[in-house]
Design a protein around this motif. Structure first.
Motif, PDB file in Angstrom:
ATOM      1  N   GLY A   1     -17.280 -93.833 -27.815  1.00 40.53           N
ATOM      2  CA  GLY A   1     -16.379 -94.076 -26.711  1.00 40.53           C
ATOM      3  C   GLY A   1     -17.073 -94.678 -25.504  1.00 40.53           C
ATOM      4  O   GLY A   1     -18.267 -94.470 -25.290  1.00 40.53           O
TER       5      GLY A   1
ATOM      6  N   PRO B   1     -17.229 -88.990 -23.680  1.00 42.92           N
ATOM      7  CA  PRO B   1     -16.295 -89.151 -24.799  1.00 42.92           C
ATOM      8  C   PRO B   1     -16.161 -87.865 -25.614  1.00 42.92           C
ATOM      9  O   PRO B   1     -17.136 -87.173 -25.876  1.00 42.92           O
ATOM     10  CB  PRO B   1     -16.924 -90.278 -25.626  1.00 42.92           C
TER      11      PRO B   1
ATOM     12  N   CYS C   1     -11.185 -95.426 -28.031  1.00 46.18           N
ATOM     13  CA  CYS C   1     -12.587 -95.495 -27.609  1.00 46.18           C
ATOM     14  C   CYS C   1     -12.765 -96.193 -26.273  1.00 46.18           C
ATOM     15  O   CYS C   1     -13.746 -95.926 -25.563  1.00 46.18           O
ATOM     16  CB  CYS C   1     -13.422 -96.204 -28.681  1.00 46.18           C
TER      17      CYS C   1
ATOM     18  N   SER D   1     -11.757 -91.233 -22.982  1.00 45.63           N
ATOM     19  CA  SER D   1     -12.323 -91.895 -24.160  1.00 45.63           C
ATOM     20  C   SER D   1     -12.755 -90.888 -25.221  1.00 45.63           C
ATOM     21  O   SER D   1     -13.026 -89.722 -24.931  1.00 45.63           O
ATOM     22  CB  SER D   1     -13.506 -92.776 -23.764  1.00 45.63           C
TER      23      SER D   1
END
Length: 387
Positions: free
Chosen positions: A87, A92, A116, A128
Motif C-alpha cells: 500500500g 497500510p 493500495c 491504504s
C-alpha cells in the motif's frame, strides 16, 4: 517458509496449440431455442472463439498480469502463487483477498489499485492496504494439492501460514464465491489473528444451527431458503456436477478451449449485472485473460475439485458456535443469492451491512470502486489492532 519471485511466461508452442485447437473446433448443432435459454449462445461463442484465435494478444495480457508483483511461496508442503501489492500510505493495513470460481487472481486487478493507492482516486492514504491475493490450490499457478481433503478449512490454514510468513501477525480477509468460504474459515479457525472479514457472498454450504434451542426461521429466512432451492434446481447443475463428478467434466473442458470458454463465459453473463450483454461489463480481452489462465495452466479440473472437497466438509455451525471476528457484508443486487442479515447473525457478529446499488457476483471486476469503498469503511476502525 521460502518465497520466490514469479513471472508468467507461457511458451509460444502452447499459444500456437491453443489457436490450432480453436480453429479445429467441431461445433455442436444448433437447437431451436432462444439465445442463452439452454446455455452458452452459439453465435456469441463463435465470435469469442474467432477473436481468441486471431485477435486476442496473450502477450499483452501476460504483461498486464506481470505488472503486479507475484511470488511463489512454499507453505507446509504446498506451493502457493500470490500477488503481494504494498500500500501507498502511512500505515497500510494487511488484507488477504481470495477469488472464487470461475475467477482467478486477475479478478482483483482493478480493485488492487483502489485498495493500495486510495489517494489516486481521491481517497485518504491512511486507508491504504497491503494486499495479498493468493491463487487457490489448483487454480492458475498454485498446483493442486497432492492429497485429498483440501477444503475451505485447510486453505484457511494455508493462508494463515502465508500471512505469518509475510510478517503479518494480524490481518483482515475479504472474498466472494469460494473466497467467501475461505474468509469465513479463516475467521472461524484463526480468530486470534483475523481482525475481521468482509464478504460480498455467503457460502452456499453455510448452515447455522436451527432447532428448538434456536430462534425459529423468520419469513425472510424462509423466503431465502426457498429461493436457494429454486436457484439450485434451475441454475445449480454446474455445482452439482463439480461436486460429484469433477473428473468426468474435466476430461472435456481440459481438451476443448471452446468448451472451456462456454462453461466459464456463460457464468459471467448469468451471474453479473450486465443486463444480458456481457461486454457491457467485461471486454473480450478481460474475459479471455481469465479463461486463458485456466487453459494454459490446465487448472479447470483441479479448480472444480474444490467443490468436491467442500461438499465433504460443509460449513455447518453448532447451536452454541459463534464466529468471533466482526463481519461486513455487501449485498450486490445481481448476486446469485441474497441472504437476510438475520441469517448471518445466527453465527456472525455483523457490524456492517450494505445493500449495494449495482453489481453482481464478480463484484471486484464489475464495481471495484464501490467494493473498495465498502472494504475501506469496514476495516477503518479495525486498523488499530495492527502493531
Amino acid at each position: 517458509m521460502r518465497i520466490d519471485t514469479f513471472q508468467i511466461a507461457i511458451p509460444d508452442a502452447d499459444i500456437d496449440d491453443l489457436r490450432r485447437r480453436i480453429r479445429a473446433t467441431r461445433w455442436a448443432p444448433a437447437t431451436p431455442s432462444p439465445a442463452w435459454q439452454q446455455g452458452a449462445d452459439t453465435a456469441w461463442l463463435r465470435e469469442l472463439a474467432a477473436y481468441w484465435a486471431d485477435g486476442f494478444d496473450w502477450r499483452a495480457a501476460e504483461r498486464k498480469l506481470n505488472a503486479q508483483p507475484q511470488y511463489l511461496a512454499h507453505v507446509g508442503g504446498q506451493r502457493v502463487h500470490f500477488v503481494h501489492r504494498r500500500g501507498e500510505g502511512p500505515a497500510p493495513y494487511p488484507l488477504v483477498v481470495t477469488h472464487g470460481w470461475p475467477g482467478s487472481f486477475f479478478e482483483f486487478h482493478a480493485l488492487l489499485d483502489h485498495l493500495c493507492n486510495p489517494a489516486a482516486f481521491g481517497g485518504d492514504p491512511a486507508d491504504s492496504f497491503d494486499v495479498v491475493a493468493p491463487s487457490l490450490p489448483g487454480f492458475a499457478f498454485s498446483p493442486a494439492p497432492a492429497q485429498p481433503g483440501c477444503s475451505a478449512f485447510q486453505v484457511a490454514d494455508l493462508w494463515a501460514s502465508l500471512m505469518q510468513g509475510l510478517g503479518y501477525e494480524r490481518f483482515g480477509a475479504q472474498g466472494g464465491d469460494l473466497g467467501a468460504g475461505m474468509s469465513v474459515a479463516l475467521a472461524a479457525r484463526h480468530p486470534q489473528r483475523v481482525d475481521g472479514i468482509h464478504l460480498n457472498f455467503l457460502p452456499s454450504s453455510y448452515e447455522p444451527a436451527i432447532g428448538a434451542d434456536r430462534q425459529p426461521l423468520t419469513p425472510a429466512e424462509e423466503s431465502y431458503l426457498r429461493s436457494k432451492t429454486e436457484w439450485a434446481t434451475l441454475e445449480g447443475g454446474y455445482a452439482h456436477l463439480h461436486g460429484t463428478k469433477p473428473l468426468t467434466l474435466a476430461a472435456s473442458l481440459n481438451d476443448s478451449p471452446v468448451g472451456l470458454a462456454a462453461w466459464i463465459g456463460e457464468k459471467f453473463r448469468a451471474w453479473s449485472d450486465c443486463g444480458g450483454e456481457i461486454e457491457r461489463l467485461f471486454s473480450k480481452d478481460d474475459l479471455l485473460t481469465d479463461i486463458s489462465l485456466y487453459w494454459y495452466t490446465q487448472s479447470i479440473g483441479p479448480s472444480i475439485q474444490m467443490y468436491w472437497e467442500n461438499r465433504l466438509q460443509p460449513m455447518r455451525f453448532a447451536a452454541n458456535q459463534r464466529v468471533v471476528p466482526p463481519v461486513g457484508f455487501a449485498s450486490f443486487p445481481k448476486e446469485i443469492n441474497h441472504p437476510p442479515r438475520s441469517w448471518l447473525e445466527r453465527t456472525f457478529d455483523v457490524q456492517q451491512w450494505t445493500e449495494m446499488p449495482s453489481g453482481g457476483h464478480f463484484a471486484a471486476m464489475e464495481q471495484p470502486a464501490l467494493l473498495a469503498h465498502e472494504i475501506r469503511t469496514f476495516f477503518r476502525p479495525l486498523r488499530h489492532s495492527v502493531k
